[in-house]
Design a protein around this motif. Structure first.
Motif, PDB file in Angstrom:
ATOM      1  N   ASP A 224       0.575  -0.973  -0.393  1.00  0.00           N
ATOM      2  CA  ASP A 224      -0.393  -0.107   0.124  1.00  0.00           C
ATOM      3  C   ASP A 224       1.139   0.682   0.352  1.00  0.00           C
ATOM      4  O   ASP A 224       0.887   2.196   1.208  1.00  0.00           O
ATOM      5  N   ARG A 225       1.640   1.258  -1.082  1.00  0.00           N
ATOM      6  CA  ARG A 225       1.863   2.732  -1.522  1.00  0.00           C
ATOM      7  C   ARG A 225       1.800   3.530  -2.645  1.00  0.00           C
ATOM      8  O   ARG A 225       2.202   2.790  -4.064  1.00  0.00           O
ATOM      9  N   HIS A 226       1.018   4.185  -2.772  1.00  0.00           N
ATOM     10  CA  HIS A 226       0.977   5.142  -3.674  1.00  0.00           C
ATOM     11  C   HIS A 226       1.528   5.412  -4.174  1.00  0.00           C
ATOM     12  O   HIS A 226       2.782   6.458  -3.493  1.00  0.00           O
ATOM     13  N   ALA A 227       2.008   6.037  -5.634  1.00  0.00           N
ATOM     14  CA  ALA A 227       2.482   6.593  -7.088  1.00  0.00           C
ATOM     15  C   ALA A 227       1.756   7.654  -7.498  1.00  0.00           C
ATOM     16  O   ALA A 227       0.276   7.120  -8.258  1.00  0.00           O
ATOM     17  N   LEU A 228       2.237   8.455  -8.552  1.00  0.00           N
ATOM     18  CA  LEU A 228       2.604   9.030  -8.905  1.00  0.00           C
ATOM     19  C   LEU A 228       2.050   8.376 -10.342  1.00  0.00           C
ATOM     20  O   LEU A 228       1.925   7.303 -10.892  1.00  0.00           O
ATOM     21  N   ILE A 229       0.211   9.055 -10.610  1.00  0.00           N
ATOM     22  CA  ILE A 229      -0.120   8.228 -12.308  1.00  0.00           C
ATOM     23  C   ILE A 229       1.056   7.859 -13.274  1.00  0.00           C
ATOM     24  O   ILE A 229       1.748   8.755 -13.727  1.00  0.00           O
ATOM     25  N   GLY A 230       1.363   6.954 -13.994  1.00  0.00           N
ATOM     26  CA  GLY A 230       2.335   6.514 -14.867  1.00  0.00           C
ATOM     27  C   GLY A 230       3.955   6.560 -14.506  1.00  0.00           C
ATOM     28  O   GLY A 230       5.072   6.202 -14.942  1.00  0.00           O
TER      29      GLY A 230
ATOM     30  N   ILE B 249       1.379   0.464 -12.047  1.00  0.00           N
ATOM     31  CA  ILE B 249       0.261   0.247 -12.712  1.00  0.00           C
ATOM     32  C   ILE B 249       1.131   0.284 -14.460  1.00  0.00           C
ATOM     33  O   ILE B 249       0.062  -0.190 -15.326  1.00  0.00           O
ATOM     34  N   GLY B 250       1.076   1.936 -14.113  1.00  0.00           N
ATOM     35  CA  GLY B 250       0.766   2.371 -15.323  1.00  0.00           C
ATOM     36  C   GLY B 250       0.256   3.228 -15.598  1.00  0.00           C
ATOM     37  O   GLY B 250      -0.917   2.883 -15.208  1.00  0.00           O
ATOM     38  N   GLU B 251       0.465   4.049 -16.530  1.00  0.00           N
ATOM     39  CA  GLU B 251      -0.862   5.124 -17.400  1.00  0.00           C
ATOM     40  C   GLU B 251      -1.904   4.292 -17.917  1.00  0.00           C
ATOM     41  O   GLU B 251      -2.849   4.289 -18.756  1.00  0.00           O
TER      42      GLU B 251
ATOM     43  N   GLU C  62      -1.918  18.649 -12.726  1.00  0.00           N
ATOM     44  CA  GLU C  62      -1.579  18.148 -14.084  1.00  0.00           C
ATOM     45  C   GLU C  62      -1.933  16.492 -14.534  1.00  0.00           C
ATOM     46  O   GLU C  62      -2.169  16.671 -15.917  1.00  0.00           O
ATOM     47  N   GLU C  63      -2.051  15.606 -13.032  1.00  0.00           N
ATOM     48  CA  GLU C  63      -2.340  14.359 -14.311  1.00  0.00           C
ATOM     49  C   GLU C  63      -3.889  14.659 -14.863  1.00  0.00           C
ATOM     50  O   GLU C  63      -3.999  13.892 -15.332  1.00  0.00           O
ATOM     51  N   ILE C  64      -4.766  15.688 -14.541  1.00  0.00           N
ATOM     52  CA  ILE C  64      -6.198  14.972 -14.499  1.00  0.00           C
ATOM     53  C   ILE C  64      -6.100  15.885 -15.799  1.00  0.00           C
ATOM     54  O   ILE C  64      -7.697  14.684 -16.938  1.00  0.00           O
ATOM     55  N   ARG C  65      -5.575  16.457 -16.336  1.00  0.00           N
ATOM     56  CA  ARG C  65      -5.189  17.558 -17.335  1.00  0.00           C
ATOM     57  C   ARG C  65      -4.860  15.901 -18.663  1.00  0.00           C
ATOM     58  O   ARG C  65      -4.817  16.345 -19.470  1.00  0.00           O
ATOM     59  N   ARG C  66      -3.376  15.854 -18.316  1.00  0.00           N
ATOM     60  CA  ARG C  66      -3.091  15.011 -19.022  1.00  0.00           C
ATOM     61  C   ARG C  66      -4.124  13.663 -19.423  1.00  0.00           C
ATOM     62  O   ARG C  66      -4.294  12.931 -20.751  1.00  0.00           O
ATOM     63  N   LEU C  67      -5.114  12.714 -18.260  1.00  0.00           N
ATOM     64  CA  LEU C  67      -5.715  12.056 -18.490  1.00  0.00           C
ATOM     65  C   LEU C  67      -6.716  12.531 -19.071  1.00  0.00           C
ATOM     66  O   LEU C  67      -7.677  11.610 -20.181  1.00  0.00           O
ATOM     67  N   ARG C  68      -7.762  13.108 -19.118  1.00  0.00           N
ATOM     68  CA  ARG C  68      -8.579  14.470 -20.174  1.00  0.00           C
ATOM     69  C   ARG C  68      -7.904  13.973 -21.398  1.00  0.00           C
ATOM     70  O   ARG C  68      -9.010  13.656 -22.755  1.00  0.00           O
TER      71      ARG C  68
END
Length: 278
Positions: free
Chosen positions: A224-230, A234-236, A266-272
């Motif tokens: 249970d250690r979260h990472a930034l998307i990508g 798990i990966g983007e 920035e993560e939301i922008r990239r995912l959108r």
């Protein structure tokens, strides 16, 4: 419709959190209603909650998610800790009554050697004491990584709580991508299989929200250690597949990645962008 948001600091006040969500390109968000690592809660202003409710309706927000504090453990060996968990949840649900139709999410807790079945019974008992028949907030059990004596690392444990609770019609589940991957569910190469298993054990109709987080650890690590998307295991690409999966359509997707509001924006922008702007 894909509702995408992030965890925000409640120090801003509820209406300002709604404005902050809009500023980062979000149309939902999550927050704590009290100190996440303590029992203390500050008084809320009903007028502030009313302004948020109006903003959410005006801007067509997806469901809002309040998160219980991390110290809440309804299946502790200590009766006093279990009673505190029930009291905190009852107080938080009283706040959520000002925002009807939304969600309250909590970590099921750790049974600390009592065994998963005993832990599930204690969690169900607390829910039956706290969740009332007139309640308009759905309480969500979160999928966990299964570290230590943590309850909720397997879908079957959440199913057990739902079966034991008399208030089960006002309960749902929040799926966390980091947690289920760390717990050993292969959402990278077999997302369809994981969701089929979730449906078989719990039922997809119970799934009300998704925490989208990458993981610092390999699948099955129970860390249970979260990472930034990508930037994790798990990966983007796999996260995007979660966002567009037809079985999850219309759910709120919430970032809990280790960054600030600007980083979440920035993560939301990239995912959108990956989603074609939706």
């Amino acid at each position: 419709m894909i509702y995408l948001g992030a965890h925000l600091s409640s120090a801003k006040g509820f209406y300002k959190m709604g404005q902050a969500a809009l500023a980062m390109g979000a149309d939902t968000f999550q927050c704590f209603l009290r100190n996440p690592r303590g029992a203390r809660a500050k008084a809320v202003d009903p007028a502030d909650l009313a302004r948020l409710r109006e903003l959410m309706a005006e801007r067509r927000f997806g469901p809002f998610v309040a998160h219980a504090p991390y110290i809440m453990n309804p299946c502790s060996k200590d009766e006093g800790i279990r009673e505190l968990a029930g009291r905190m949840m009852a107080e938080d649900l009283a706040v959520m009554a000002h925002l009807p139709g939304n969600y309250y999410n909590f970590h099921p807790g750790s049974h600390v050697g009592q065994g998963a079945e005993a832990g599930c019974r204690q969690i169900a008992d607390m829910l039956d004491r706290v969740v009332g028949p007139e309640q308009q907030t759905v309480v969500l059990l979160e999928t966990m990584a299964g570290k230590g004596s943590e309850v909720g690392g397997r879908f079957e444990e959440l199913r057990m709580i739902l079966d034991l609770a008399s208030c089960r019609e006002r309960l749902g589940v929040c799926l966390d991508t980091c947690h289920v991957s760390d717990g050993g569910y292969d959402i990278v190469d077999d997302l369809d299989g994981v969701l089929t298993e979730f449906d078989r054990v719990i039922g997809l109709d119970r799934l009300k929200a998704v925490h989208i987080n990458d993981s610092m650890n390999p699948p099955g690590s129970r860390k249970d250690r979260h990472a930034l998307i990508g930037q994790g295991t798990i990966g983007e690409e796999a996260i995007v597949r979660v966002l567009v999966h037809p079985a999850l359509e219309g759910l709120p997707f919430l970032l809990e990645t280790p960054t600030d509001d600007a980083g979440h924006g920035e993560e939301i922008r990239r995912l959108r962008e990956r989603l074609g702007g939706v």
